[in-house]
Design a protein around this motif. Sequence first.
Motif, PDB file in Angstrom:
ATOM      1  N   LEU A 200       0.819  -1.210   0.000  1.00 30.29           N
ATOM      2  CA  LEU A 200       0.000   0.000   0.000  1.00 30.29           C
ATOM      3  C   LEU A 200       0.857   1.266   0.000  1.00 30.29           C
ATOM      4  O   LEU A 200       0.492   2.272  -0.621  1.00 30.29           O
ATOM      5  CB  LEU A 200      -0.942  -0.007   1.207  1.00 30.29           C
ATOM      6  N   SER A 201       1.996   1.213   0.658  1.00 33.63           N
ATOM      7  CA  SER A 201       2.865   2.402   0.692  1.00 33.63           C
ATOM      8  C   SER A 201       3.538   2.648  -0.656  1.00 33.63           C
ATOM      9  O   SER A 201       3.955   3.769  -0.946  1.00 33.63           O
ATOM     10  CB  SER A 201       3.928   2.263   1.793  1.00 33.63           C
TER      11      SER A 201
ATOM     12  N   TYR B 149       3.614   1.671  -8.050  1.00 35.51           N
ATOM     13  CA  TYR B 149       3.208   0.476  -8.797  1.00 35.51           C
ATOM     14  C   TYR B 149       2.232   0.845  -9.908  1.00 35.51           C
ATOM     15  O   TYR B 149       2.390   0.421 -11.070  1.00 35.51           O
ATOM     16  CB  TYR B 149       2.583  -0.517  -7.809  1.00 35.51           C
ATOM     17  N   MET B 150       1.233   1.666  -9.589  1.00 36.66           N
ATOM     18  CA  MET B 150       0.253   2.079 -10.589  1.00 36.66           C
ATOM     19  C   MET B 150       0.895   2.951 -11.667  1.00 36.66           C
ATOM     20  O   MET B 150       0.561   2.835 -12.851  1.00 36.66           O
ATOM     21  CB  MET B 150      -0.900   2.817  -9.913  1.00 36.66           C
TER      22      MET B 150
ATOM     23  N   MET C 209       4.839  -7.560 -14.610  1.00 35.86           N
ATOM     24  CA  MET C 209       4.564  -7.596 -13.175  1.00 35.86           C
ATOM     25  C   MET C 209       3.210  -8.247 -12.900  1.00 35.86           C
ATOM     26  O   MET C 209       2.239  -8.046 -13.636  1.00 35.86           O
ATOM     27  CB  MET C 209       4.547  -6.176 -12.613  1.00 35.86           C
ATOM     28  N   VAL C 210       3.144  -9.021 -11.822  1.00 37.42           N
ATOM     29  CA  VAL C 210       1.873  -9.604 -11.408  1.00 37.42           C
ATOM     30  C   VAL C 210       0.884  -8.478 -11.143  1.00 37.42           C
ATOM     31  O   VAL C 210       1.254  -7.400 -10.678  1.00 37.42           O
ATOM     32  CB  VAL C 210       2.067 -10.484 -10.152  1.00 37.42           C
TER      33      VAL C 210
ATOM     34  N   ALA D 197      12.588  -5.096 -13.658  1.00 38.41           N
ATOM     35  CA  ALA D 197      13.612  -5.339 -12.631  1.00 38.41           C
ATOM     36  C   ALA D 197      14.175  -4.025 -12.114  1.00 38.41           C
ATOM     37  O   ALA D 197      14.470  -3.887 -10.913  1.00 38.41           O
ATOM     38  CB  ALA D 197      14.720  -6.217 -13.202  1.00 38.41           C
ATOM     39  N   ALA D 198      14.337  -3.044 -12.995  1.00 40.61           N
ATOM     40  CA  ALA D 198      14.822  -1.723 -12.567  1.00 40.61           C
ATOM     41  C   ALA D 198      13.824  -1.073 -11.611  1.00 40.61           C
ATOM     42  O   ALA D 198      14.207  -0.418 -10.630  1.00 40.61           O
ATOM     43  CB  ALA D 198      15.059  -0.832 -13.783  1.00 40.61           C
ATOM     44  N   PHE D 199      12.537  -1.247 -11.887  1.00 40.85           N
ATOM     45  CA  PHE D 199      11.506  -0.711 -10.999  1.00 40.85           C
ATOM     46  C   PHE D 199      11.615  -1.349  -9.612  1.00 40.85           C
ATOM     47  O   PHE D 199      11.569  -0.657  -8.583  1.00 40.85           O
ATOM     48  CB  PHE D 199      10.127  -0.963 -11.596  1.00 40.85           C
ATOM     49  N   LEU D 200      11.770  -2.670  -9.558  1.00 44.95           N
ATOM     50  CA  LEU D 200      11.867  -3.360  -8.274  1.00 44.95           C
ATOM     51  C   LEU D 200      13.156  -2.999  -7.542  1.00 44.95           C
ATOM     52  O   LEU D 200      13.175  -2.885  -6.313  1.00 44.95           O
ATOM     53  CB  LEU D 200      11.771  -4.875  -8.491  1.00 44.95           C
TER      54      LEU D 200
END
Length: 443
Positions: A150-151, A156-157, A168-169, A255-258
Amino acid sequence: MARKKAAGTSAQRRRRWWHLRQRWRMLGVFEINQEHEFYHLTAMIKEGMQASIQTNMDTAGQDTLTAEHFKAEDIQSHEGFEMQTFAAPVFAKLRRSLDITEEEYMNSLCSGGCYLQFVSNSKSKADFFVTNDKRFFLKTQSRREVKFLLSNLQAYMDHLEKYPHSLMVRFLGVHRIVIPNQMKKYFIVMQSVFYPDERINIRYDMKGCEVGRWTNPDTDGKQIIKVLKDNNFEGQYIELGQEKSWFANQVKVDAAFLQGLNVLDYSLLLARQPLHQDELDGKRSLANLVIRTTKSLDFDDSPTGSDPPTISLLEGTTSGEVAPDTTDRGSGEPQAAAEGSGEEIPLQEIKGPAKITRTDSELQEFHEHHRRLLPNCKNAVHVIDGPERRYFVGIIDIFTVYGWKKRMENLWKSLRFPGRAFSTVSPPKYSRRFCQWIQAHTQ
């Protein structure tokens, strides 16, 4: 007499085939019926979910999200329990982006059919439930994991809006069920990566390392699904043909996002099934191509008058040609290749059953958002067709943060496994190695 005998034989074959399909459908899952320990819990989840979804259906969908939408919490009281729903407008918008109507969502999650309990060799302590049609997963989560999601929900959006075909899932809902003086459980609803799974014949969970990454494929006759790992995959390839470059670049972007979230230990979930001849032929039809292009580009236009239906796309390229840019995210272009024959269908102007016109700016947007030509099927964002096989792919398990516990685990494993590749490493190293492994195992 002969006709009656032939009809009886045909009916017997159909019954045998139906029973075989049912056995295959229930492989690795158990029906949560009234004798099951989780029956009452899943019954309450269904009741709570139905009320929550109905509330969304009674409220106009929010196309523009505000900070308040991300902080939204809704509590609904039921007999014997409460259901809490988090950020409902946000997840409702995500479902719409996937063409999942609230009616479909409710029918799947709240139908009369029992939930299924997923049984595999996973080491996770979470409980996994699957809707009866196997379209959605429900997974119990810790408070820390839900708080982390949630944080980071805004990020993510934003990522999914920028890259709508991300691997991404897709999280579709976050909830908590509270039974006074008994239990408090958080759970999330996810789109199943392996949907539909009727013909999937093998599954893998890949992290890009070697230590502890082999699973004995023998089930010992048990009705479980063995999810294999990196070392089981050695000597094999994800054979995507012209989709290889798009796939490798999208893995890098995700992967860069994660890595930016300081996350490690995520996996590429992979399954495959052979493509039937009718599916191979269908990919080459112009009607199918028009449908896929419409799905991939989110066309809103509808045919008007007698104007000739046209799809205007970029010339002389395929999705395998990815132009690098300054953000290293790659850019895919739509393609339609007659896989296996080496023939390409030009996409500059295709006459079809719908009028679709694009401006240069919209086509540029196609590049910037790194889209691809999606297959014409449900769950299209997690499906990639190669020349001979259909692959189901998704990046999962994104809740492990590289905190002090993982740093200590990294130090301990460095001493125990010197010079070997294990999963607990810093996010930059994990991301780099993950991408390199996938690149090396994709053709």
